[in-house]
Write a protein that holds these residues in place. Structure first.
Motif, PDB file in Angstrom:
ATOM      1  N   TRP A 279       8.108  -7.356   6.005  1.00 19.49           N
ATOM      2  CA  TRP A 279       8.601  -7.952   4.797  1.00 19.49           C
ATOM      3  C   TRP A 279       7.421  -7.605   3.447  1.00 19.49           C
ATOM      4  O   TRP A 279       7.433  -7.786   2.281  1.00 19.49           O
ATOM      5  CB  TRP A 279       8.707  -9.620   4.924  1.00 19.49           C
ATOM      6  N   ILE A 280       6.021  -7.389   4.264  1.00 20.39           N
ATOM      7  CA  ILE A 280       5.112  -7.292   3.355  1.00 20.39           C
ATOM      8  C   ILE A 280       4.181  -5.868   3.315  1.00 20.39           C
ATOM      9  O   ILE A 280       4.023  -5.435   4.523  1.00 20.39           O
ATOM     10  CB  ILE A 280       3.753  -8.450   3.594  1.00 20.39           C
ATOM     11  N   ARG A 281       3.930  -5.210   2.389  1.00 21.64           N
ATOM     12  CA  ARG A 281       3.213  -4.192   2.349  1.00 21.64           C
ATOM     13  C   ARG A 281       1.643  -4.065   2.033  1.00 21.64           C
ATOM     14  O   ARG A 281       1.678  -5.061   0.751  1.00 21.64           O
ATOM     15  CB  ARG A 281       3.842  -3.114   1.521  1.00 21.64           C
ATOM     16  N   THR A 282       0.740  -3.802   2.857  1.00 26.33           N
ATOM     17  CA  THR A 282      -0.549  -4.313   2.522  1.00 26.33           C
ATOM     18  C   THR A 282      -1.291  -3.106   1.565  1.00 26.33           C
ATOM     19  O   THR A 282      -0.592  -1.976   1.463  1.00 26.33           O
ATOM     20  CB  THR A 282      -1.441  -4.246   3.664  1.00 26.33           C
ATOM     21  N   PRO A 283      -2.203  -3.384   0.589  1.00 24.75           N
ATOM     22  CA  PRO A 283      -2.752  -2.393  -0.157  1.00 24.75           C
ATOM     23  C   PRO A 283      -3.213  -1.110   0.601  1.00 24.75           C
ATOM     24  O   PRO A 283      -3.675  -1.189   1.760  1.00 24.75           O
ATOM     25  CB  PRO A 283      -3.826  -3.004  -0.896  1.00 24.75           C
ATOM     26  N   HIS A 284      -2.996   0.233  -0.139  1.00 27.74           N
ATOM     27  CA  HIS A 284      -3.311   1.128   0.574  1.00 27.74           C
ATOM     28  C   HIS A 284      -4.772   1.788   0.131  1.00 27.74           C
ATOM     29  O   HIS A 284      -4.915   2.061  -1.214  1.00 27.74           O
ATOM     30  CB  HIS A 284      -2.240   2.185   0.198  1.00 27.74           C
ATOM     31  N   ALA A 285      -5.762   1.782   0.908  1.00 29.54           N
ATOM     32  CA  ALA A 285      -6.988   2.297   0.574  1.00 29.54           C
ATOM     33  C   ALA A 285      -7.262   3.647   0.741  1.00 29.54           C
ATOM     34  O   ALA A 285      -6.905   4.224   1.960  1.00 29.54           O
ATOM     35  CB  ALA A 285      -8.108   1.452   1.441  1.00 29.54           C
ATOM     36  N   VAL A 286      -7.256   4.596  -0.403  1.00 28.37           N
ATOM     37  CA  VAL A 286      -7.322   5.980  -0.131  1.00 28.37           C
ATOM     38  C   VAL A 286      -8.573   6.526   0.568  1.00 28.37           C
ATOM     39  O   VAL A 286      -9.496   5.862   0.458  1.00 28.37           O
ATOM     40  CB  VAL A 286      -7.444   6.572  -1.331  1.00 28.37           C
ATOM     41  N   ASP A 287      -8.195   7.504   1.567  1.00 32.06           N
ATOM     42  CA  ASP A 287      -9.231   8.009   2.247  1.00 32.06           C
ATOM     43  C   ASP A 287     -10.521   8.513   1.522  1.00 32.06           C
ATOM     44  O   ASP A 287     -10.039   9.410   0.705  1.00 32.06           O
ATOM     45  CB  ASP A 287      -8.599   8.844   3.303  1.00 32.06           C
ATOM     46  N   GLY A 288     -11.538   8.225   1.974  1.00 31.05           N
ATOM     47  CA  GLY A 288     -12.585   8.891   1.420  1.00 31.05           C
ATOM     48  C   GLY A 288     -13.212   8.054  -0.157  1.00 31.05           C
ATOM     49  O   GLY A 288     -14.259   8.513  -0.561  1.00 31.05           O
ATOM     50  N   TYR A 289     -12.242   7.001  -0.651  1.00 31.72           N
ATOM     51  CA  TYR A 289     -12.923   6.478  -1.726  1.00 31.72           C
ATOM     52  C   TYR A 289     -13.672   5.001  -1.355  1.00 31.72           C
ATOM     53  O   TYR A 289     -13.566   4.771   0.026  1.00 31.72           O
ATOM     54  CB  TYR A 289     -11.533   5.958  -2.470  1.00 31.72           C
ATOM     55  N   ARG A 290     -14.316   4.468  -1.983  1.00 32.24           N
ATOM     56  CA  ARG A 290     -14.691   3.184  -1.772  1.00 32.24           C
ATOM     57  C   ARG A 290     -14.127   2.088  -2.453  1.00 32.24           C
ATOM     58  O   ARG A 290     -14.213   1.803  -3.628  1.00 32.24           O
ATOM     59  CB  ARG A 290     -16.039   3.090  -2.055  1.00 32.24           C
ATOM     60  N   HIS A 291     -13.044   1.242  -1.900  1.00 32.06           N
ATOM     61  CA  HIS A 291     -12.332   0.317  -2.439  1.00 32.06           C
ATOM     62  C   HIS A 291     -13.308  -1.132  -2.498  1.00 32.06           C
ATOM     63  O   HIS A 291     -13.556  -1.403  -1.602  1.00 32.06           O
ATOM     64  CB  HIS A 291     -10.920   0.075  -1.740  1.00 32.06           C
ATOM     65  N   ILE A 292     -13.334  -1.824  -3.698  1.00 33.80           N
ATOM     66  CA  ILE A 292     -13.988  -2.918  -3.441  1.00 33.80           C
ATOM     67  C   ILE A 292     -13.546  -4.216  -3.815  1.00 33.80           C
ATOM     68  O   ILE A 292     -13.829  -5.370  -3.793  1.00 33.80           O
ATOM     69  CB  ILE A 292     -15.233  -3.000  -4.594  1.00 33.80           C
ATOM     70  N   TYR A 293     -12.045  -4.163  -3.621  1.00 33.36           N
ATOM     71  CA  TYR A 293     -11.452  -5.106  -3.470  1.00 33.36           C
ATOM     72  C   TYR A 293     -11.752  -6.280  -4.528  1.00 33.36           C
ATOM     73  O   TYR A 293     -11.934  -7.553  -4.124  1.00 33.36           O
ATOM     74  CB  TYR A 293     -11.169  -5.814  -2.017  1.00 33.36           C
ATOM     75  N   ASN A 294     -11.546  -6.279  -5.882  1.00 31.89           N
ATOM     76  CA  ASN A 294     -11.639  -7.297  -6.864  1.00 31.89           C
ATOM     77  C   ASN A 294     -10.521  -8.034  -6.634  1.00 31.89           C
ATOM     78  O   ASN A 294     -10.435  -9.338  -6.656  1.00 31.89           O
ATOM     79  CB  ASN A 294     -11.897  -6.743  -8.167  1.00 31.89           C
ATOM     80  N   GLN A 295      -9.238  -7.447  -6.225  1.00 34.97           N
ATOM     81  CA  GLN A 295      -8.288  -8.032  -5.866  1.00 34.97           C
ATOM     82  C   GLN A 295      -7.397  -7.624  -4.687  1.00 34.97           C
ATOM     83  O   GLN A 295      -7.692  -6.329  -4.566  1.00 34.97           O
ATOM     84  CB  GLN A 295      -7.091  -8.092  -6.956  1.00 34.97           C
ATOM     85  N   TYR A 296      -7.012  -8.286  -3.750  1.00 35.46           N
ATOM     86  CA  TYR A 296      -6.162  -7.800  -2.440  1.00 35.46           C
ATOM     87  C   TYR A 296      -4.770  -8.094  -2.894  1.00 35.46           C
ATOM     88  O   TYR A 296      -4.160  -9.386  -2.950  1.00 35.46           O
ATOM     89  CB  TYR A 296      -6.608  -8.474  -1.322  1.00 35.46           C
ATOM     90  N   ILE A 297      -4.008  -6.859  -2.945  1.00 38.24           N
ATOM     91  CA  ILE A 297      -2.595  -7.128  -3.737  1.00 38.24           C
ATOM     92  C   ILE A 297      -1.531  -6.430  -2.711  1.00 38.24           C
ATOM     93  O   ILE A 297      -1.541  -5.643  -2.068  1.00 38.24           O
ATOM     94  CB  ILE A 297      -2.514  -6.011  -5.038  1.00 38.24           C
ATOM     95  N   LEU A 298      -0.785  -7.732  -2.366  1.00 41.90           N
ATOM     96  CA  LEU A 298       0.350  -7.227  -1.257  1.00 41.90           C
ATOM     97  C   LEU A 298       1.605  -6.918  -2.220  1.00 41.90           C
ATOM     98  O   LEU A 298       2.069  -7.491  -3.401  1.00 41.90           O
ATOM     99  CB  LEU A 298       0.608  -8.710  -0.553  1.00 41.90           C
ATOM    100  N   ARG A 299       2.467  -6.082  -1.612  1.00 45.10           N
ATOM    101  CA  ARG A 299       3.993  -6.196  -2.079  1.00 45.10           C
ATOM    102  C   ARG A 299       4.779  -6.365  -1.321  1.00 45.10           C
ATOM    103  O   ARG A 299       5.097  -6.426  -0.138  1.00 45.10           O
ATOM    104  CB  ARG A 299       4.245  -4.569  -2.224  1.00 45.10           C
ATOM    105  N   CYS A 300       5.624  -7.762  -1.907  1.00 44.96           N
ATOM    106  CA  CYS A 300       6.202  -8.729  -0.860  1.00 44.96           C
ATOM    107  C   CYS A 300       7.743  -8.705  -1.308  1.00 44.96           C
ATOM    108  O   CYS A 300       8.099  -8.648  -2.330  1.00 44.96           O
ATOM    109  CB  CYS A 300       5.858  -9.983  -1.070  1.00 44.96           C
ATOM    110  N   GLU A 301       8.568  -8.969  -0.066  1.00 43.79           N
ATOM    111  CA  GLU A 301       9.977  -9.107  -0.629  1.00 43.79           C
ATOM    112  C   GLU A 301      10.220 -10.524  -0.830  1.00 43.79           C
ATOM    113  O   GLU A 301       9.413 -11.248  -0.531  1.00 43.79           O
ATOM    114  CB  GLU A 301      10.860  -9.072   1.014  1.00 43.79           C
TER     115      GLU A 301
END
Ligand SMILES: *Cc1c(COP(=O)(O)O)cnc(C)c1O
Length: 377
Positions: A279-301
């Motif tokens: 039901w929930i899709r977690t955020p996609h961190a692109v390979d080779g980038y540095r994601h600093i997660y100012n926000q952690y965003i879910l896509r939800c039903e």
């Protein structure tokens, strides 16, 4: 000793962070108070030099907010009334609002639904003879796909501004840092950003000496020398008090980023392990980038029902952002309609931010995950 049971998790807990650095902050604040030197000055200068180094740019200039960073950047790049500036349809309001503030026209582009950032493939078709610049946003702390953006900008001689308000320390490929890839990078020190001050503040970065000089003049009403004005700027100055606090906090930024990344990894793993990925899709961190997660965003039903459910359990949550730019009332005269940016609109309808701040404990994360299970199962 009794272990207190968790019954609430805030979206952000600035008091928890402050309690870990109080002893370092108090003396520098006292120092500023004793000096009675409040606007710009040595504290701001020292902090600017450290931010430039951190962002891999030659220069950084402290300004009054992230919004003002965008405005002064557009002014320095000579954006005039009637000019068009291309940007994403999905970001915090200031990204588009700053363009309109200069009486230029924001031109929106849909997002890549996987990263939520501007889709570079859709930029070129929006370019006209009036287009002067592109504002790329590194939304939630993950870099926009900059190479194709820089290529299309170069081909059409457009300037590139990076809205890095959520992205201090963010990296694109090959370790390239947010704020170092376009002509000017714009940062915010609003308290909820990863590097947050005790009030408003911001920074612009550039490696272009002429642009840096112009930004310096514009920050102080365009004066050069004092009381002589070849251009009209504004009061875009950063306070010494903010610089002093932020300078201390910068020492901790990489540790805090690591904490956010660790918390994101735990959510990712648990959402899969508990079968919540149905039901929930977690955020996609692109390979080779540095994601600093100012926000952690879910896509939800059933996002809105879920939001209410977790709010009832005292879990802090927010929608970033519920309305895309084409659907903002203040932009009605731009002539867009609902449905023009289906991928951004879908994100606005399906996404949710949950607590990710570095001081978050495993027990608090489990409390959030348990609430998801209780809702979906
Ligand atoms: C926070 C933010 C801004 C504005 O920064 P302020 O310091 O609040 O003025 C601009 N753009 C984005 C993407 C932001 O998240």
């Amino acid at each position: 000793m009794s272990v207190s049971k968790i019954d609430q998790v805030p979206l952000l807990d600035l008091k928890a962070q402050y309690s870990t650095i109080r002893e370092e902050i108090e003396p520098v604040v006292r120092e500023v108070m004793e000096s009675q030197y409040f606007i710009l000055g040595p504290k701001v200068k020292a902090f600017e030099e450290r931010v430039a180094e951190y962002c891999h740019t030659r220069y950084a200039l402290g300004v009054s907010s992230g919004t003002d960073a965008l405005i002064i950047a557009l002014m320095a790049l000579d954006i005039r009334p009637g000019d068009e500036v291309i940007t994403t349809a999905y970001s915090f309001f200031a990204t588009a609002g700053s363009i309109s503030r200069l009486n230029a026209t924001p031109v929106f582009v849909d997002i890549d639904p996987v990263t939520f950032n501007i889709d570079p493939a859709e930029i070129e078709s929006k370019i006209t003879s009036k287009t002067k610049a592109i504002i790329a946003v590194h939304l939630y702390g993950q870099s926009a796909d900059m190479d194709p953006i820089l290529q299309v900008a170069q081909k059409h001689r457009l300037k590139v501004i990076e809205d890095a308000a959520q992205a201090i320390g963010t990296e694109y490929t090959n370790g390239r840092r947010a704020g170092s890839m376009g002509d000017i990078g714009c940062f915010s020190f609003f308290p909820s950003k990863n590097l947050g001050g005790f009030g408003d503040g911001g920074m612009v970065t550039t490696s272009d000496a002429a642009l840096y000089e112009k930004l310096t003049f514009l920050r102080n009403h365009g004066a050069h020398p004092k009381y002589y004005h070849k251009m009209i700027g504004g009061n875009f100055r950063l306070d010494a008090l903010q610089a002093a606090v932020l300078d201390v906090k910068l020492n901790h930024l990489d540790d805090w980023t690591a904490g956010r990344q660790k918390n994101a990894a735990y959510y990712n793993e648990q959402i899969a392990a508990r079968g919540l990925d149905k039901w929930i899709r977690t955020p996609h961190a692109v390979d080779g980038y540095r994601h600093i997660y100012n926000q952690y965003i879910l896509r939800c039903e059933r996002r809105d029902d879920l939001l209410q459910f977790i709010k009832d359990r005292n879990i802090g949550s927010e929608i970033y952002y519920p309305v895309t730019f084409n659907n903002q009332e203040c932009f009605a005269d731009l002539g867009y309609k609902n449905g023009d940016f289906p991928k951004a609109e879908q994100a606005a309808a399906e996404t949710l931010a949950i607590p990710i701040y570095p001081e978050l404990t495993r027990a608090q994360q489990d409390y959030v995950l348990d609430a998801f299970e209780a809702f979906y199962k």
